[in-house]
Write a protein that holds these residues in place. Sequence first.
Motif, PDB file in Angstrom:
ATOM      1  N   ASP A 174      10.687  21.897  30.333  1.00 11.31           N
ATOM      2  CA  ASP A 174      11.029  21.934  28.905  1.00 11.31           C
ATOM      3  C   ASP A 174      10.670  20.306  28.615  1.00 11.31           C
ATOM      4  OD1 ASP A 174      12.982  20.465  30.599  1.00 11.31           O
ATOM      5  OD2 ASP A 174      14.546  20.987  29.329  1.00 11.31           O
ATOM      6  N   ARG A 175       9.988  19.358  29.599  1.00 16.53           N
ATOM      7  CA  ARG A 175       9.536  17.828  29.113  1.00 16.53           C
ATOM      8  C   ARG A 175       8.123  18.153  29.323  1.00 16.53           C
ATOM      9  NH1 ARG A 175      12.679  13.861  32.864  1.00 16.53           N
ATOM     10  NH2 ARG A 175      11.621  12.522  31.252  1.00 16.53           N
ATOM     11  N   ARG A 176       7.368  17.437  28.397  1.00 17.09           N
ATOM     12  CA  ARG A 176       6.019  17.062  28.503  1.00 17.09           C
ATOM     13  C   ARG A 176       5.831  15.676  28.034  1.00 17.09           C
ATOM     14  NH1 ARG A 176       2.347  21.043  28.834  1.00 17.09           N
ATOM     15  NH2 ARG A 176       3.236  23.045  28.734  1.00 17.09           N
ATOM     16  N   VAL A 177       4.820  14.927  28.641  1.00 16.99           N
ATOM     17  CA  VAL A 177       4.606  13.471  28.323  1.00 16.99           C
ATOM     18  C   VAL A 177       3.147  13.283  27.948  1.00 16.99           C
ATOM     19  CG1 VAL A 177       3.867  12.825  30.718  1.00 16.99           C
ATOM     20  CG2 VAL A 177       4.741  11.074  29.011  1.00 16.99           C
ATOM     21  N   ARG A 178       2.844  12.646  26.878  1.00 12.22           N
ATOM     22  CA  ARG A 178       1.532  12.247  26.390  1.00 12.22           C
ATOM     23  C   ARG A 178       0.959  10.945  27.206  1.00 12.22           C
ATOM     24  NH1 ARG A 178       2.075  11.883  21.249  1.00 12.22           N
ATOM     25  NH2 ARG A 178       0.988  13.888  20.618  1.00 12.22           N
ATOM     26  N   VAL A 179      -0.290  10.998  27.923  1.00 10.11           N
ATOM     27  CA  VAL A 179      -0.484   9.754  28.633  1.00 10.11           C
ATOM     28  C   VAL A 179      -1.796   9.172  27.900  1.00 10.11           C
ATOM     29  CG1 VAL A 179      -1.611   9.124  30.886  1.00 10.11           C
ATOM     30  CG2 VAL A 179       0.121  10.825  30.826  1.00 10.11           C
ATOM     31  N   GLU A 180      -1.477   8.114  27.275  1.00 12.61           N
ATOM     32  CA  GLU A 180      -2.618   7.376  26.360  1.00 12.61           C
ATOM     33  C   GLU A 180      -3.410   6.494  27.065  1.00 12.61           C
ATOM     34  OE1 GLU A 180       0.187   5.794  23.739  1.00 12.61           O
ATOM     35  OE2 GLU A 180       0.710   7.584  22.839  1.00 12.61           O
ATOM     36  N   THR A 181      -3.419   6.353  28.444  1.00 12.18           N
ATOM     37  CA  THR A 181      -4.436   5.570  29.069  1.00 12.18           C
ATOM     38  C   THR A 181      -4.774   6.193  30.441  1.00 12.18           C
ATOM     39  OG1 THR A 181      -4.844   2.989  29.856  1.00 12.18           O
ATOM     40  CG2 THR A 181      -2.604   4.134  30.167  1.00 12.18           C
ATOM     41  N   ALA A 182      -5.855   5.702  30.755  1.00  7.12           N
ATOM     42  CA  ALA A 182      -6.489   6.212  32.018  1.00  7.12           C
ATOM     43  C   ALA A 182      -5.974   5.324  33.081  1.00  7.12           C
ATOM     44  CB  ALA A 182      -7.918   6.383  32.133  1.00  7.12           C
ATOM     45  N   ARG A 232       2.657   3.017  27.813  1.00 10.66           N
ATOM     46  CA  ARG A 232       1.396   3.689  27.404  1.00 10.66           C
ATOM     47  C   ARG A 232       1.585   5.351  27.590  1.00 10.66           C
ATOM     48  NH1 ARG A 232      -3.123   0.789  27.134  1.00 10.66           N
ATOM     49  NH2 ARG A 232      -3.474   2.494  25.688  1.00 10.66           N
ATOM     50  N   THR A 233       2.910   5.626  27.309  1.00 11.17           N
ATOM     51  CA  THR A 233       3.094   7.322  27.164  1.00 11.17           C
ATOM     52  C   THR A 233       4.028   7.566  25.954  1.00 11.17           C
ATOM     53  OG1 THR A 233       5.108   6.856  28.591  1.00 11.17           O
ATOM     54  CG2 THR A 233       2.872   7.162  29.710  1.00 11.17           C
ATOM     55  N   GLU A 234       4.180   8.792  25.956  1.00  9.70           N
ATOM     56  CA  GLU A 234       5.144   9.192  24.766  1.00  9.70           C
ATOM     57  C   GLU A 234       5.525  10.711  25.112  1.00  9.70           C
ATOM     58  OE1 GLU A 234       5.512  10.042  19.999  1.00  9.70           O
ATOM     59  OE2 GLU A 234       3.630   9.145  20.762  1.00  9.70           O
ATOM     60  N   GLU A 235       6.851  10.817  24.962  1.00 10.12           N
ATOM     61  CA  GLU A 235       7.275  12.314  25.574  1.00 10.12           C
ATOM     62  C   GLU A 235       7.214  13.010  24.282  1.00 10.12           C
ATOM     63  OE1 GLU A 235      10.442  13.549  27.542  1.00 10.12           O
ATOM     64  OE2 GLU A 235      10.526  11.926  29.089  1.00 10.12           O
ATOM     65  N   VAL A 236       6.656  14.436  24.502  1.00 11.97           N
ATOM     66  CA  VAL A 236       6.523  15.333  23.315  1.00 11.97           C
ATOM     67  C   VAL A 236       7.166  16.394  23.170  1.00 11.97           C
ATOM     68  CG1 VAL A 236       4.018  14.445  23.138  1.00 11.97           C
ATOM     69  CG2 VAL A 236       4.667  16.350  24.573  1.00 11.97           C
ATOM     70  N   GLU A 237       7.173  17.399  22.240  1.00 19.65           N
ATOM     71  CA  GLU A 237       7.852  18.477  22.287  1.00 19.65           C
ATOM     72  C   GLU A 237       7.825  19.442  23.406  1.00 19.65           C
ATOM     73  OE1 GLU A 237       7.329  20.887  18.883  1.00 19.65           O
ATOM     74  OE2 GLU A 237       7.792  19.070  17.288  1.00 19.65           O
ATOM     75  N   ALA A 238       8.724  20.056  23.614  1.00 22.03           N
ATOM     76  CA  ALA A 238       8.817  20.586  24.957  1.00 22.03           C
ATOM     77  C   ALA A 238       7.840  22.062  25.098  1.00 22.03           C
ATOM     78  CB  ALA A 238      10.118  21.097  25.436  1.00 22.03           C
ATOM     79  N   GLY A 239       7.277  22.369  26.003  1.00 28.96           N
ATOM     80  CA  GLY A 239       6.379  23.512  26.277  1.00 28.96           C
ATOM     81  C   GLY A 239       7.276  24.755  26.557  1.00 28.96           C
ATOM     82  N   GLU A 240       6.531  25.653  26.928  1.00 30.78           N
ATOM     83  CA  GLU A 240       7.160  26.845  27.608  1.00 30.78           C
ATOM     84  C   GLU A 240       7.665  26.905  29.114  1.00 30.78           C
ATOM     85  OE1 GLU A 240       4.563  30.201  26.765  1.00 30.78           O
ATOM     86  OE2 GLU A 240       4.974  30.121  24.619  1.00 30.78           O
ATOM     87  N   THR A 241       8.565  27.651  29.540  1.00 33.16           N
ATOM     88  CA  THR A 241       8.555  27.355  30.798  1.00 33.16           C
ATOM     89  C   THR A 241       7.605  28.069  31.769  1.00 33.16           C
ATOM     90  OG1 THR A 241      10.941  28.093  30.250  1.00 33.16           O
ATOM     91  CG2 THR A 241      10.569  28.433  32.735  1.00 33.16           C
ATOM     92  N   ASP A 242       7.516  27.291  32.752  1.00 35.92           N
ATOM     93  CA  ASP A 242       6.404  27.638  33.762  1.00 35.92           C
ATOM     94  C   ASP A 242       6.968  28.895  34.708  1.00 35.92           C
ATOM     95  OD1 ASP A 242       4.673  27.798  35.842  1.00 35.92           O
ATOM     96  OD2 ASP A 242       4.225  25.553  36.114  1.00 35.92           O
ATOM     97  N   GLY A 243       6.393  29.874  34.762  1.00 35.40           N
ATOM     98  CA  GLY A 243       6.860  30.957  35.359  1.00 35.40           C
ATOM     99  C   GLY A 243       6.738  31.075  36.900  1.00 35.40           C
ATOM    100  N   ASP A 244       5.716  30.053  37.347  1.00 33.85           N
ATOM    101  CA  ASP A 244       5.186  29.974  38.675  1.00 33.85           C
ATOM    102  C   ASP A 244       6.417  29.050  39.356  1.00 33.85           C
ATOM    103  OD1 ASP A 244       3.238  31.783  38.494  1.00 33.85           O
ATOM    104  OD2 ASP A 244       1.788  30.091  38.029  1.00 33.85           O
TER     105      ASP A 244
END
Length: 660
Positions: free
Chosen positions: A141-149, A122-134
């Motif tokens: 560089d990794r993000r995941v789309r969560v398709e269910t609660a 119930r997930t899908e990895e998506v295009e990378a985002g920007e680096t978290d400066g904190d």
Amino acid sequence: MSDRKEFRDLADPERAREGVASLDLSAGTERVPLEDARGRVLAERVDAGLDVPGFDRAAMDGYAVRAADTYGADSDPEVLPVVGSVHAGESPEVSLDEGEAAEISTGAVMPEGADAVVIVERTEEVEAGETDGDHPDREQDRRVRVETAVTPGENVMLAGADIAAGERALGPGTELTPREIGLLSALGVDEVPVRAKPRVAIVSTGDELVRPGGDLDHRAGQIYDVNSYAVATAVEEAGGEPVVYPHVGDDMAAMEETLVEAAADCDLVLTSGSTSASAVDVVYRVIEDRGELLLHGVAIKPGKPMLVGRIGGESGATGGESGGDEPGAAYVGLPGYPVSALTIFRTFVAPAIRSAVGLPEPRTARVDGEMAVGERTEEGRRRLLAVGLVEDADGRTLVYPVDKGSGATTTLTAADGVVDVPADTNALSAGDAVTVDLFSPDVRPPTLLGVGEDDPALSRLLDRLERPRYLARGSRGGLRELRDGLADVAVVAGPFDADGEGVADAAALGGWSREWGLVVPAGNPEGVSGLADLVDRDLSFVNRGTESGLRTSLSNALADLADERGVDRRDVTEAISGFDLAARAFESPARSVAAGDADAALGLRATATKLDLGFVPVGSQSVRVLANPERLEKASVRELDELLSDIGSVLDGLDGFETG
């Protein structure tokens, strides 16, 4: 005056069962390594000494998250940064803040801050985002789309969810199977308290016994010791620890020494043999002198000569200087014949051993059927009749006796179970409904039941079938069982009258021919040239039984010789030394020649070749496989028919055998 010990007041089977059950076979408690615990029975309760699991762990592959960050994801997927990965067997090096996720494997420790797992499906990895400066060290560089609660705790096994520390894990009396072993392993238990196996001494008695592997002197009536090994295996199967002692001859002093020694070392002493009412049978005297004899003889067949008592310890204090020094043991005397010994053990002793180690009675299975043939029984004694099973073309179960007598070791291996015949029944008739207690729930009827002539080519054929059973009862026996509807097929050698035998409608599946004649010592030192030499010279001879097709062919050839000489056939047969000396199996006469006990024997060229003996041909004999016409569609009969169509490959290498 004879000192013969007579059977008096035979105990009924229930009293015998109670007598054996009253013997104390318990051996206490012992601790065994976990790897040796399978099949043992716990003697004490085992409590969990830790939580299992000892940590919150992922129950599925996916992404560890804070459940609150997924609310609404069913309709509007959430995209979360993946801040790291956690694998089974390692400590998490990441923790989750609000709105973050971590890739996680099944069984891995939940990272700090996570309270649920979203399954990977119930997930899908998506295009990378920007680096978290904190958090420059995180995998921004990794993000995941969560398709269910998910809800808190979803797809997570919490610490102690399997079993919690202090919880009752397994109770006393639990038989340890792979499931229980798995739980104990999870608890870190490396050894367990179990009921100790009673040590069971096994002493076979009789001057005639020789251990397997030793040299037999048949002339002295010696036989191999069957019971020591058969009973030891039965003891182990019932849960006991067998201790096999050297067999003891029929000598009072030697018997006493061995039994007292066994009683001091074991919880139960089993003897076999020397229990019948005979002047040379001394076991019961030893038990009376050095212990207590509770029972002598049971009204059951097989197994009448059974003893129950105790030996050694306080009960034997009057029997000698050391009578009260031994701890003592329970005692059961089994009959000497293997079938009787194993039947009595299975019926009376095995339940007592299982009870001592806490094992339940084995699963039983019963089959209802009807007697295929009649069987007379001895009224006044309960009988455990060994029987075999066969199914007819309609799947109906037919039951037939396979009892060759208590002295035959093959009776139980050829049987599928027993019919319990009450003491007041003196006969079972063909067609009578009976219930068969199977030896095991796994027992299945043979795929094919054949009866008739024994033959080396036939043995090869049977090897190519799955689970056949063959009763070597000779050609006449095969025809009889085919006529009575018991056999699927009959194997017949030599000439026979189908109409006269009542099998005119039998279906001929195929067959072969075999050369028969006289088997003689290698080199034919007596110069035997034919049947006439048996009649005219002083030569010793071994024949086959009257049921055998070979015997029929021999008798016909001797009748022809008598006609040539113008004498009565009886004059010819009576002139042959040993004509009435019959052996049961096709190799047995030849083996008498090989042993130097006969000058000639009835047999096959193939047998002579196999045993490196000489052979004088007399004739060729056909062997035919006849099928019960009502079972031609039975799968095993069809398979046998196919094998017979290529009989040449079966006969390859058998000297004197030909197709046709």
